[in-house]
Design a protein around this motif. Structure first.
Motif, PDB file in Angstrom:
ATOM      1  N   GLY A  21       0.803  -1.224   0.000  1.00 28.78           N
ATOM      2  CA  GLY A  21       0.000   0.000   0.000  1.00 28.78           C
ATOM      3  C   GLY A  21       0.832   1.269   0.000  1.00 28.78           C
ATOM      4  N   ASN A  22       2.155   1.131  -0.139  1.00 34.73           N
ATOM      5  CA  ASN A  22       3.055   2.286  -0.096  1.00 34.73           C
ATOM      6  C   ASN A  22       2.776   3.129   1.142  1.00 34.73           C
ATOM      7  OD1 ASN A  22       5.204   3.825  -0.974  1.00 34.73           O
ATOM      8  ND2 ASN A  22       3.927   5.119  -2.266  1.00 34.73           N
ATOM      9  N   ARG A  23       2.641   2.450   2.278  1.00 35.41           N
ATOM     10  CA  ARG A  23       2.366   3.118   3.549  1.00 35.41           C
ATOM     11  C   ARG A  23       3.622   3.080   4.404  1.00 35.41           C
ATOM     12  NH1 ARG A  23      -2.598  -0.094   2.867  1.00 35.41           N
ATOM     13  NH2 ARG A  23      -4.212   1.372   2.244  1.00 35.41           N
ATOM     14  N   ARG A  24       3.620   3.904   5.433  1.00 32.69           N
ATOM     15  CA  ARG A  24       4.763   3.899   6.341  1.00 32.69           C
ATOM     16  C   ARG A  24       4.320   4.200   7.759  1.00 32.69           C
ATOM     17  NH1 ARG A  24       6.718   9.375   3.483  1.00 32.69           N
ATOM     18  NH2 ARG A  24       5.248   8.694   1.987  1.00 32.69           N
ATOM     19  N   ILE A  25       5.160   3.817   8.680  1.00 34.17           N
ATOM     20  CA  ILE A  25       4.956   4.094  10.094  1.00 34.17           C
ATOM     21  C   ILE A  25       6.130   4.945  10.554  1.00 34.17           C
ATOM     22  CG2 ILE A  25       4.824   3.119  12.421  1.00 34.17           C
ATOM     23  CD1 ILE A  25       3.652   0.598  11.191  1.00 34.17           C
ATOM     24  N   ALA A  26       5.822   6.016  11.255  1.00 34.41           N
ATOM     25  CA  ALA A  26       6.865   6.880  11.805  1.00 34.41           C
ATOM     26  C   ALA A  26       6.581   7.050  13.287  1.00 34.41           C
ATOM     27  CB  ALA A  26       6.871   8.226  11.097  1.00 34.41           C
ATOM     28  N   GLY A  27       7.534   7.554  14.015  1.00 35.64           N
ATOM     29  CA  GLY A  27       7.328   7.735  15.441  1.00 35.64           C
ATOM     30  C   GLY A  27       8.124   8.894  15.988  1.00 35.64           C
ATOM     31  N   SER A  28       7.642   9.415  17.095  1.00 39.27           N
ATOM     32  CA  SER A  28       8.302  10.512  17.787  1.00 39.27           C
ATOM     33  C   SER A  28       7.894  10.442  19.244  1.00 39.27           C
ATOM     34  CB  SER A  28       7.869  11.850  17.190  1.00 39.27           C
ATOM     35  OG  SER A  28       8.379  12.923  17.960  1.00 39.27           O
ATOM     36  N   LEU A  29       8.828  10.762  20.125  1.00 37.64           N
ATOM     37  CA  LEU A  29       8.462  10.812  21.542  1.00 37.64           C
ATOM     38  C   LEU A  29       7.499  11.968  21.801  1.00 37.64           C
ATOM     39  CD1 LEU A  29      11.813   9.922  23.301  1.00 37.64           C
ATOM     40  CD2 LEU A  29       9.789   8.504  23.014  1.00 37.64           C
ATOM     41  N   ILE A  30       7.686  13.056  21.056  1.00 36.32           N
ATOM     42  CA  ILE A  30       6.757  14.183  21.142  1.00 36.32           C
ATOM     43  C   ILE A  30       6.557  14.738  19.744  1.00 36.32           C
ATOM     44  CG2 ILE A  30       7.429  14.838  23.489  1.00 36.32           C
ATOM     45  CD1 ILE A  30       9.036  17.140  22.197  1.00 36.32           C
ATOM     46  N   GLY A  31       5.422  15.348  19.509  1.00 38.25           N
ATOM     47  CA  GLY A  31       5.201  16.017  18.239  1.00 38.25           C
ATOM     48  C   GLY A  31       5.765  17.427  18.319  1.00 38.25           C
TER      49      GLY A  31
END
Length: 89
Positions: A21-31
């Motif tokens: 699906g050409n999707r991705r997961i990203a992450g951050s401790l805070i926005g």
């Protein structure tokens, strides 16, 4: 999908739907500020409101006890009018 904050252990992840699906997961401790403003603007445009439980100031100890017991379904919001004094703006 962007995960903000720690979500705990994640079960085994099937990556096939992500790749196909050409999707991705990203992450951050805070926005960051820009991301937070974008999220608030999106919520305002879609009339998305937080689910909170309003408590009076004199219920704060009970709220803390409930938090300790994991008996909280929504974020507590303290009704500042229950302080009995007006808050100058």
């Amino acid at each position: 999908m962007v995960l903000v904050g720690q979500v705990g252990p994640v079960p085994e992840l099937n990556t096939a739907p992500l790749v196909r699906g050409n999707r991705r997961i990203a992450g951050s401790l805070i926005g960051g500020i820009a991301e937070t403003q974008e999220m608030l603007a999106f919520c305002a445009s879609k009339d998305v409101l937080p689910e909170v439980e309003m408590i009076r100031m004199d219920e704060i100890n009970e709220a803390y006890d409930r938090m300790e017991r994991s008996d909280v379904h929504y974020r507590f919001f303290i009704d500042m009018a229950s302080l009995g004094t007006s808050v100058a703006g």
